[in-house]
Design a protein around this motif. Structure first.
Motif, short mmCIF file in Angstrom:
data_model
loop_
_atom_site.label_atom_id
_atom_site.label_comp_id
_atom_site.label_asym_id
_atom_site.label_seq_id
_atom_site.Cartn_x
_atom_site.Cartn_y
_atom_site.Cartn_z
N TYR A 411 0.85 -1.19 0.00
CA TYR A 411 0.00 0.00 0.00
C TYR A 411 0.88 1.24 0.00
O TYR A 411 1.60 1.50 0.97
CB TYR A 411 -0.93 0.01 1.22
CG TYR A 411 -1.99 -1.06 1.17
CD1 TYR A 411 -3.02 -1.00 0.25
CD2 TYR A 411 -1.94 -2.15 2.05
CE1 TYR A 411 -4.01 -1.98 0.20
CE2 TYR A 411 -2.91 -3.13 2.01
CZ TYR A 411 -3.93 -3.04 1.07
OH TYR A 411 -4.89 -4.02 1.03
N CYS A 456 -1.70 4.27 -4.16
CA CYS A 456 -3.12 3.89 -4.13
C CYS A 456 -3.96 4.93 -3.40
O CYS A 456 -5.18 4.98 -3.56
CB CYS A 456 -3.28 2.52 -3.46
SG CYS A 456 -2.68 2.47 -1.76
N ILE A 525 -9.63 1.91 0.81
CA ILE A 525 -8.81 0.91 0.11
C ILE A 525 -8.90 -0.47 0.75
O ILE A 525 -8.16 -1.38 0.37
CB ILE A 525 -7.33 1.36 0.00
CG1 ILE A 525 -6.70 1.52 1.39
CG2 ILE A 525 -7.22 2.66 -0.77
CD1 ILE A 525 -5.21 1.84 1.32
#
Length: 618
Positions: A411, A456, A525
């Motif tokens: 991430y 992201c 996310i």
């Protein structure tokens, strides 16, 4: 009116005798001018020295009175001049036609002095009133324009001040959280960090009061209803003030009737703020005696309030303070107004009660105060609530996140903030958990990093001082390649929430708490965290400021204590006796300093409920 200020009357007639008669009637009270020609009359009427009223004969050579009037009324400069037609008594058609072309009135031949002077005087008064109204309308428009400019300037000022105050405050509160959670630090340092945090929270509350009032004035405050545990909320708020009350030897009580439901649907945050404001004032101003918070479904102080379509919840906060005089009670709910006692203490902004009143009204209720000087003060209010199914209630878990669960993708989070301290703070929150972090101080550089690094999620400062960040957010969002990238706007200004939400995926206000950041990231996310085993704490308000975790104390730790200390401690916990509990804990500290400090922390926070639960497991 003085001679220099006399009204000007223009008499238009082609017969000299009529001019002579009418001039004789009017010259003592008005400045009279005459004309025997319609064209000349139009020149006089449109000159800089234009008349205030025109007496106009219908029958004129070259151009008749009706046509003269039409010309006057079609001209922007002369259209407001009242025209009184001169006509023959029997000419009814002339009178009707005169009104049709814009005439204000008429006088008849042969002339009667009383009639002429009365009609002239009346229409000049009407004209004077019209001018006054027009002037007032102009002044009101100018005042409204000035007020709008001032309001806009105030909003800009508050936005700027919000940024200037919240940015350093965000750093102070953030790093004090990190220090308080750093278990490797000595307990004394962690306690110092908690003191810094509490002081910062107080400053934040003052800032929020000003901004809340501004949002209320702008009509931008809305309800956020949810199901919550009312009983727990009441106990939690009272526990917040119990230590302060005991320091002043005050008795602090909470009472509610049997019919008060435990679970309700309403705006918990606003109700919490109302009660905190009222209890804070009660503790602040009461020097001796007691303070009591009462909750019921029926209240005699609002006898005219009947509504069968909803439930009404009533609250009273009574104190035995100095009371409030009648002349002061009328201004209690006005912004920035404090009583003489409040001014003497030099605390607060004077906004707590006005904000509370606005919140109560927003929640469908009303608030009032009854006070007897030297005896007591009672603040009473009611709000509308809805019944709630307990099965839908979800207590807030004040858990602490320690890492990312294995087996997940990498991430990447890009932190965009012009303030290096804020970037460092966010990195300190996120990097130890396992997120990959890059940072940028402006929007232009952020776009470049995004292009090659492909994060992201982006945490982006979007306040008015941020360098090109809104443009960067729009540029990134407009790209077809960035379907899976989330942008969370961070700003210190509550006035920019709407703009931020129009451009970005979500909004995070400063100062923020680490739990808020982690929850927003998880929301967008779907990251999976590793949590420290924690105790569910219904009093947690979502900002992560009251974390109660298993490191506080557990049943295994307690079991290791000798029975001659364990048994009296259990009794003190069951009886919620802080004095006896502290006495026993002082003996425990001599044998086990770490466990003793953990137990002391629970007792200092009046968390006997946690101690009781742990003892049940032994």
């Amino acid at each position: 009116m003085s001679k220099q200020q006399k009204y000007s009357v223009l008499i238009v007639d082609d017969m000299a005798i009529n001019l002579q008669i009418l001039t004789g009637f009017l010259k003592s009270d008005y400045r009279v001018r005459v004309s025997t020609s319609g064209k000349k009359a139009l020149e006089i009427a449109s000159s800089d020295n234009m008349p205030d009223l025109i007496l106009l004969d219908v029958v004129m050579p070259e151009i008749n009175g009706f046509d003269i009037c039409r010309i006057l009324k079609a001209d922007e400069k002369t259209k407001e001049i009242p025209v009184i037609f001169i006509t023959v008594l029997a000419d009814i058609e002339d009178k009707v036609k005169g009104f049709a072309v814009g005439g204000a009135d008429y006088v008849t031949k042969p002339f009667q002095q009383d009639e002429v002077t009365a009609r002239v005087r009346t229409h000049l008064k009407i004209q004077h009133q019209k001018k006054l109204l027009q002037q007032q309308a102009l002044e009101l428009a100018e005042a409204r324009n000035t007020a709008e400019k001032a309001n806009k300037a105030k909003s800009i000022f508050l936005a700027n001040m919000s940024h200037e105050l919240r940015s350093p405050l965000n750093t102070i509160l953030g790093f004090s959280q990190l220090m308080a959670n750093a278990r490797e630090l000595p307990s004394e340092f962690r306690e110092n960090a908690e003191i810094i945090s509490r002081s910062g929270e107080h400053l934040l509350n003052l800032i929020n009061d000003v901004l809340d009032m501004s949002k209320i004035e702008a009509g931008r405050v809305t309800l956020n209803e949810q199901i919550f545990d009312l009983h727990y909320l009441i106990n939690d708020i009272v526990s917040m003030f119990r230590l302060k009350a005991e320091e002043k030897n005050l008795q602090l009580l909470a009472e509610w009737s049997d019919d008060v439901p435990r679970y309700v649907r309403s705006d918990e945050i606003k109700l919490r703020q109302i009660l905190i404001n009222l209890l804070s004032n009660a503790v602040k101003f009461t020097l001796k005696g007691r303070i009591c918070l009462r909750v019921s479904m029926i209240n005699n102080l609002f006898p005219d309030m009947v509504n069968l379509d909803s439930q009404n919840l009533f609250f009273e906060v009574e104190d035995t303070g100095p009371g409030i005089s009648e002349e002061e009670s009328g201004s209690l709910f006005k912004a920035f107004v404090q009583t003489k006692t409040g001014k003497g203490l030099q605390q607060g902004t004077g906004l707590g009660l006005p904000i509370s009143k606005k919140f109560v009204q927003l929640m469908g209720g009303d608030i009032k105060v009854v006070s007897k000087a030297g005896i007591n003060t009672i603040f009473s209010f009611y709000i509308k609530v809805k019944n709630a199914d307990p099965s839908f209630y979800r207590p807030v878990s004040c858990t602490r996140i320690t890492g990312l669960k294995p087996g997940q993708p990498e991430y990447r989070i890009l932190v965009v903030d012009q303030d290096p301290d804020n970037r460092r703070l966010l990195k300190s929150f996120l990097k130890p958990i396992g997120f990959k972090i890059q940072e940028s101080e402006n929007g232009e550089k952020a776009v470049e990093i995004w292009k090659h690094w492909k994060p992201c999620l982006i945490l982006m400062e979007t306040s008015i001082q941020a360098a090109g960040c809104f443009d960067a957010a729009r540029k990134i969002k407009s790209s077809q390649k960035l379907k899976n990238t989330v942008i969370i706007a961070m700003t210190t200004s509550s006035f920019e929430e709407k703009q931020a939400m129009e451009t970005c995926d979500d909004f995070l206000g400063k100062p923020f708490y680490e739990n808020e950041i982690f929850e927003l990231i998880k929301k967008h996310i779907n990251v999976k965290y590793i949590y420290q085993e924690n105790i569910i704490d219904n009093s947690c308000t979502g900002n992560g400021s009251r974390i109660i975790d298993s490191e506080t104390i557990d049943s295994l730790t307690l079991k290791k204590l000798p029975r001659h200390l364990l048994d009296p401690l259990k009794k003190a916990a069951d009886e919620t006796d802080p004095e006896e509990a502290e006495r026993i804990i002082s003996l425990i500290i001599e044998q086990d300093a770490l466990s003793g400090r953990k137990l002391a922390k629970l007792v200092q926070n009046f968390r006997f409920d946690i101690l009781q639960k742990i003892f049940e497991e032994i």
